[in-house]
Write a protein that holds these residues in place. Structure first.
Motif, short mmCIF file in Angstrom:
data_model
loop_
_atom_site.label_atom_id
_atom_site.label_comp_id
_atom_site.label_asym_id
_atom_site.label_seq_id
_atom_site.Cartn_x
_atom_site.Cartn_y
_atom_site.Cartn_z
N LYS A 1 0.86 -1.19 0.00
CA LYS A 1 0.00 0.00 0.00
C LYS A 1 0.89 1.24 0.00
O LYS A 1 2.02 1.22 0.50
CB LYS A 1 -0.92 0.03 1.22
CG LYS A 1 -0.19 0.10 2.55
CD LYS A 1 -1.15 0.15 3.71
CE LYS A 1 -0.39 0.20 5.05
NZ LYS A 1 -1.30 0.27 6.20
N PHE B 1 1.47 -3.66 7.18
CA PHE B 1 0.03 -3.72 7.41
C PHE B 1 -0.20 -4.16 8.87
O PHE B 1 0.50 -5.05 9.37
CB PHE B 1 -0.66 -4.74 6.49
CG PHE B 1 -0.84 -4.29 5.08
CD1 PHE B 1 -2.07 -3.83 4.63
CD2 PHE B 1 0.22 -4.33 4.18
CE1 PHE B 1 -2.24 -3.42 3.32
CE2 PHE B 1 0.06 -3.92 2.87
CZ PHE B 1 -1.19 -3.46 2.44
N ASP C 1 -5.70 -4.05 9.33
CA ASP C 1 -5.66 -3.74 7.89
C ASP C 1 -5.99 -4.97 7.06
O ASP C 1 -6.55 -4.84 5.96
CB ASP C 1 -4.27 -3.24 7.50
CG ASP C 1 -3.96 -1.87 8.06
OD1 ASP C 1 -4.92 -1.13 8.36
OD2 ASP C 1 -2.77 -1.54 8.21
#
Length: 612
Positions: free
Chosen positions: A520, A575, A579
């Protein structure tokens, strides 16, 4: 009275039946084209092709059925007086004129409504679609009542229903084979409307000669007005749609084209000068504002990881064969052409027009560094040259040098033969860039070659057809063409704003056997400013841990980047447990038979960034 009708019946019976057959053929063509145009416009506005086509047909057929049922009250008596016969003729002409106008302006009305009164767009869409259905449904009963004066029942049905159905088949073929490519989408309705107008004109002329048209001057005035509307509307349609589309973009449009598969637009910010590429009218594909945050990750992360794998097994000089599924903008390919350990790039783009636009449009040339012009060996293949289970073919190309509009772009005119490009023929060995205009999903199913790295730069799975690209079956096809030790990466929407979609893609890859690395990062121009990717591999846990450590120790990438640094990779992999926990669709896996991603995207409680 009766003798007048009898005179019409006997004197020109053959011509009357020819007129009716021709009219039914033309109205059948127009009816299906109008259906396709209405459904296509709804798809462009609301995004879900399957649902919008079904809704369009529902509204349309409901109107057609209601009109057909209602004719029993308008045409109740079997024997008609001359006055009522003339009313039939006038009603048929009026319906054809009205249908010509309504079908022609439908797209503009829907687009205008969406731009200025979006809260009422669903009502406008229903009224227009239902209204056109009423008009289409009234055509055949009126034509049959007129034709019963010239033909027996069996011949009457053949003259009307049969020719209308034949016309419908022709109309469907014309729409997908000719009209979509020969005209702008917003002008197709005018082409069909003109055909309806011709039917009205032929009918008026024939029965005018028989003195069976009352108040002809009023109809002649209507013909004159509608002629102006059709010609003026056809000419103005592109500019109207362009001005409406500009309302949805924050930056001025510098280029826009309906390719027949989608609408591609390029906008440019006046203050900063950065360009933005937009597909399907509203959905951003890329922006210079991102400074390579998206494309550099797609290009460099998997190729570097695979290169580190080759170093770990003692073949550091090994060069990689890379496939890009999508990515016709050339941005990912541009990065890869500068990586020394990349041997070949095969770019599979479904829409040939995207390649043309991104190799000719000035802003795109500056953005992708003229990648299609720089390639030492550029081979462009059209979709029809692929053969299941055979090597990637090189046959006669799209065209001649300058096909894309630039004489400097040299497209080799190759002999018509199929060879493996890893073979001994020097002409085909290790081309720098191969562009294949084909469906990447089918390409992965049929092709014989295998690749070290596969980059899936697909659009977001916001519709049913696009959701198929992220299914177990599709990832199985990708796995089939991945070499041992190979790596794939796919964009996976936003793990923040569409978390359940992101995790569904991750679960789907795992169901195929991939070990995954979710990623991400911030991508400023994308919805919510936050985006995600997923890397898939088959390395052992110990090996992937070793490769990640080596990656994290890298000081720089093998190519210059505007923003991205190797240190970003470790940060992108972070994460929390929360998440990676779905909000609602825990453990969802996307398959052909159960498109979970589409269901998630339709659920506004857990996903808003893809469809809104």
């Amino acid at each position: 009275m009766t003798s007048q009708i009898d005179t019409v019946r006997t004197k020109d019976a053959t011509y009357a039946q020819l007129l009716i057959r021709t009219s039914m053929l033309f109205t059948g063509i127009c009816g299906v084209v109008f259906e396709c145009v209405l459904a296509g416009a709804a798809t462009r506005l609301f995004g879900n092709s399957d649902v919008e086509w079904a809704k369009t047909l529902t509204f349309l057929f409901f109107g057609m059925g209601l009109a057909t049922w209602g004719q029993r009250y308008y045409l109740r008596k079997t024997e008609l007086s001359q006055a009522k016969f003339m009313n039939l003729i006038r009603a048929f002409i009026t319906i054809e004129i009205t249908l010509a106008v309504a079908g022609s302006i439908a797209v503009q009305v829907l687009f205008v409504g969406n731009a200025y009164i979006p809260e009422e767009i669903y009502l406008i869409r229903f009224l227009f679609t239902f209204g056109i259905g009423l008009l289409i449904g009234a055509e055949i009963p009126l034509a049959q009542r007129v034709n019963e004066y010239y033909a027996q029942l069996a011949d009457n049905i053949a003259d009307t229903n049969a020719w209308d159905y034949i016309g419908s088949g022709i109309g469907g073929w014309l729409f997908y084979s000719v009209l979509l490519y020969a005209f702008r989408f917003e002008q197709i309705g005018y082409v069909a409307g003109a055909l309806n107008f011709v039917v009205a004109g032929m009918t008026f002329w024939f029965f005018m000669r028989q003195k069976m048209v009352e108040r002809p001057l009023k109809l002649q005035l209507a013909f004159a007005i509608v002629t102006i509307i059709l010609i003026g509307g056809y000419a103005a349609a592109p500019r109207i749609v362009y001005s409406l589309q500009q309302k949805f973009y924050s930056d001025p449009i510098v280029y826009i084209e309906n390719t027949g598969k989608q609408i591609v637009a390029i906008t440019k910010n006046k203050r900063s000068g950065h360009a933005t590429l937009i597909y399907d009218t509203y959905f951003q594909q890329a922006s210079q504002l991102n400074k390579g945050r998206y494309t550099d990750r797609m290009a460099l992360y998997p190729t570097l990881l695979c290169n580190l794998y080759h170093q770990s097994i003692g073949v550091p000089e090994s060069k990689l064969d890379v496939a890009i599924f999508g990515g016709g903008d050339g941005l990912v390919a541009n990065v890869l052409t500068k990586v020394s350990f990349v041997n070949s790039i095969t770019l599979v783009e479904y829409d040939p027009a995207v390649i043309r636009i991104c190799s000719t449009q000035r802003d795109m040339l500056a953005w992708n560094d003229s990648v299609y012009h720089r390639a030492k060996n550029l081979h462009v293949l059209k979709s029809g040259v692929l053969f299941p289970g055979e090597p990637l073919p090189h046959v006669a190309e799209l065209g001649r040098p300058g096909e894309f509009g630039y004489d400097s772009l040299q497209i080799a005119l190759l002999p018509e033969k199929r060879v493996d490009y890893h073979g001994t023929d020097q002409q085909f060995r290790n081309p720098e860039l191969i562009v294949v205009n084909h469906d990447a999903n089918l390409f992965a199913r049929d092709i014989k070659q295998k690749y070290d790295v596969i980059i899936m730069d697909y659009p977001d799975p916001r519709t049913l057809p696009l959701s198929i690209l992220y299914t177990v079956e599709s990832f199985h096809r990708v796995r089939r063409v991945l070499k041992k030790g190979g790596v794939i990466i796919t964009q996976a929407t936003s793990p923040l704003h569409s978390k359940d979609t992101f995790l569904c893609i991750n679960n789907t890859m795992k169901a195929v056997g991939f070990k995954t690395i979710p990623l991400k990062a911030e991508v400023p121009s994308f919805t919510g400013g936050h985006w995600g990717w997923i890397i898939g591999h088959f390395y052992s846990d110990d090996l992937i841990a070793e490769l990640l450590q080596k990656f994290d120790r890298l000081e720089q990438f093998p190519v210059a980047t505007e923003y991205l640094q190797p240190a970003n990779f470790q940060h992108d992999r972070y994460f929390t447990r929360q998440d990676l926990t779905a909000d609602k669709y825990e453990g969802a896996v996307n398959t052909f038979s159960g498109l979970e991603i589409f269901e998630i995207n339709e659920d506004k409680d857990v996903s808003w960034s893809i469809l809104n």
